[in-house]
Enzyme design. Structure first.
Site, short mmCIF file in Angstrom:
data_model
loop_
_atom_site.label_atom_id
_atom_site.label_comp_id
_atom_site.label_asym_id
_atom_site.label_seq_id
_atom_site.Cartn_x
_atom_site.Cartn_y
_atom_site.Cartn_z
N LYS A 184 1.41 -0.68 0.06
CA LYS A 184 0.30 -0.38 0.31
C LYS A 184 0.93 1.37 0.06
CE LYS A 184 -3.84 -2.17 1.93
NZ LYS A 184 -4.97 -1.74 1.11
N HIS A 242 -0.96 -7.89 8.59
CA HIS A 242 -0.97 -6.13 8.47
C HIS A 242 -0.76 -5.47 9.51
CE1 HIS A 242 -2.79 -8.29 5.03
NE2 HIS A 242 -4.26 -8.32 5.66
N LYS A 343 -11.85 2.28 7.78
CA LYS A 343 -10.76 3.58 7.90
C LYS A 343 -8.66 2.57 8.37
CE LYS A 343 -10.33 6.06 11.44
NZ LYS A 343 -10.33 7.03 12.03
N TYR A 377 -1.63 14.30 7.66
CA TYR A 377 -1.74 15.24 8.25
C TYR A 377 -1.39 15.26 9.93
CZ TYR A 377 -6.18 13.67 9.98
OH TYR A 377 -6.93 12.73 10.30
N LYS A 379 -1.54 16.87 13.53
CA LYS A 379 -2.16 18.44 14.14
C LYS A 379 -1.33 19.39 15.23
CE LYS A 379 -6.62 15.45 14.88
NZ LYS A 379 -8.08 15.96 14.49
N ARG A 463 -18.85 1.45 16.90
CA ARG A 463 -17.17 1.52 17.25
C ARG A 463 -16.72 0.39 17.83
NH1 ARG A 463 -16.26 5.61 20.21
NH2 ARG A 463 -14.08 5.94 20.06
#
Ligand code: BG6
Length: 483
Positions: A184, A242, A343, A377, A379, A463
């Protein structure tokens, strides 16, 4: 490097993996001009079919828009099919004759009759096929490469047995163990982020990092795969391979070079610093019906034989790395099926800011989003523009769809098959790496199984188990509002 020609034999050509991954990836490589000259593809499976029927099937697997029709026809022109049994010499001799004819028709000289065996097969036929190939189809004097897919055993003992049997037939150099996460784009990017950026290099340790969380979430259950899944469970299916590969790339030391062995040496070294994961560092769950009752629970899956199964479909485990760089930093590995979203990401949470000035600000977090919507990204805290001195958490955001919109991100299998054609083992699992990974997971798996630890039920589409937030808090993880 390959000279002459190569015949790619896809064993298990009518199976699910070949259909969903292998053939589309082979076509992707062909279409983008990555096949070496004189490449041929031979499908092999038990189903009897004519070449026309086979071509029709392969076209359906590839699902390309009409504009690629010409290339698809060219691809089919180098694709043929042989049916045969998995445990019979005569079948393999027939396969061998078929390949020899292709090689002779293409005028490939002895010594250049290279063969790549792609085993897209269930584990039960794995060794008989490897034996049949070695005895009857192995190309003496030329290059042979064997691609194998997980599961590589069920635990340390079975993995060692398999390794021994396979190792008696093929050398480690000929074997390519696929963990498709290593193909990936964002997983391959981890080494670049860490070792090509001086500022990441200097904060990548226990002094600055509070915890690391690697998350895998899928919004669907085991529908139709219950038979396979129930034997393995989420820890073997996703975490031991993985997510652990991602962990090793995040945690290893800088390799001395980009060579496959240098990289894999570092991965093995860091894994050797991880003690076996203990039950008290694990939270396991199994999904039940969705809240609105429209989605069935795991135990209601028709393909599941044991209706009392305690196989986890969700797990959060914590691994500790006992070395100078990582002592005391929890690596939280979280994976689940039938959750609220799709995700895969890595969250590196940094320490609280020291001192009195900005005591209450959220922690910095570096997020590597593997899928969907690849991104990196950070934060960070910023002064809210205006006349007050208020802070706000913002993102330095490298979203691939904006920054690299004109570049194609190849499928993981495409990247990996190309590596095999090039003879590059960097993104494949070495046998000692597999051995350490099983050493770390086997005691936990055995304990969960022998004590029949009952997983906590969670609703399909939620969740995960309600206890999750409390559990990760124990390891110092603080939830930011998710992006
Ligand atoms: C496979 C697992 O290895 O990986 C599946 O067996 C899982 O259960 C899949 O769904 C996830 O792969 P990806 O590429 O869709 O994230």
């Amino acid at each position: 490097q390959l000279h002459g020609g190569i015949t790619i034999v896809v064993l298990g050509a009518s199976g699910d993996l070949a259909k969903k991954k292998t053939f589309p990836a082979l076509f992707g490589l062909y279409r983008n001009g990555f096949f070496p000259p004189k490449t041929h593809i031979v499908g092999y499976a038990r189903t009897k079919m004519t070449h026309e029927e086979y071509h029709k099937r392969v076209s359906q697997y590839i699902k390309v828009p009409e504009v690629f029709r010409k290339q698809l026809n060219e691809f089919l022109a180098i694709s043929t099919y042989v049916d045969g049994q998995y445990d019979e010499d005569a079948s393999y001799q027939n396969l061998n004759k078929h390949i020899e004819k292709i090689e002779n028709d293409s005028h490939i000289a002895d010594g250049h009759k290279n063969r790549l065996f792609y085993m897209a097969l269930p584990p039960s036929v794995f060794i008989p096929v490897a034996k049949g190939l070695k005895k009857n189809v192995y190309s003496r004097g030329s290059i042979n490469r064997v691609v194998v897919e997980k599961p590589f055993g069920m635990d340390l003992d079975s993995s060692r047995r398999l390794d021994k049997e396979l190792g008696a037939l093929f050398s480690e150099d000929e074997i390519y163990r696929i963990d498709h996460y290593l193909g990936k784009e964002m997983v391959k990017n981890i080494m670049t982020l860490r070792f090509a950026n001086v500022f990441f290099g200097s904060i990548w340790n226990a002094q600055h990092i509070e915890n690391v969380q690697i998350t895998f979430k899928e919004p669907f259950g085991t529908e139709g795969r219950g038979g396979y899944f129930d034997e393995f469970g989420i820890i073997r299916d996703v975490i031991q391979n993985h997510l652990f590969q991602v962990l090793s790339l995040l945690a290893m030391e800088r390799p001395i070079s980009m060579s496959a062995e240098a990289i894999r040496d570092e991965k093995v070294k860091v894994l050797r610093c991880i003690p076996p994961i203990v039950v008290s560092d694990a939270l396991v769950g199994q999904y039940g019906k969705s809240v609105d009752g429209t989605k069935p629970g795991y135990l209601e899956d028709d393909t599941l034989k044991n209706k009392q199964s305690v196989t986890p479909t969700f797990a959060t485990l914590v691994a500790w790395i006992n070395n100078e760089r990582w002592q005391g930093v929890p690596f939280i590995l979280k994976a689940g099926k039938a959750l609220n979203e799709s995700k895969v990401d890595v969250r590196i949470q940094f320490k609280n800011v020291a001192g009195q000035l900005f005591k209450e600000v959220p922690r910095n977090e570096l997020v590597i989003r593997v899928q969907p919507n690849e991104a990196v990204y950070m934060k960070f805290n910023n002064k809210l523009p205006g006349l007050s001195f208020q802070t706000t958490i913002s993102e330095l955001d490298l979203s691939y769809h904006r920054r690299y919109s004109d570049l194609r991100i190849p499928d993981a299998y495409e990247a990996l098959i190309l590596d095999v054609l090039r003879g590059d083992h960097s993104n494949f699992v070495r046998n000692d790496e597999l051995d350490v990974a099983w050493t770390i997971f086997t005691p936990l798996l055995h304990e969960l199984e022998t004590s029949k630890v009952k997983p906590i039920e969670y609703a399909y589409g939620s969740r995960g188990p309600k206890q999750l937030d409390e559990f990760v808090k124990r390891y110092g993880f603080r939830r930011h509002q998710e992006q």
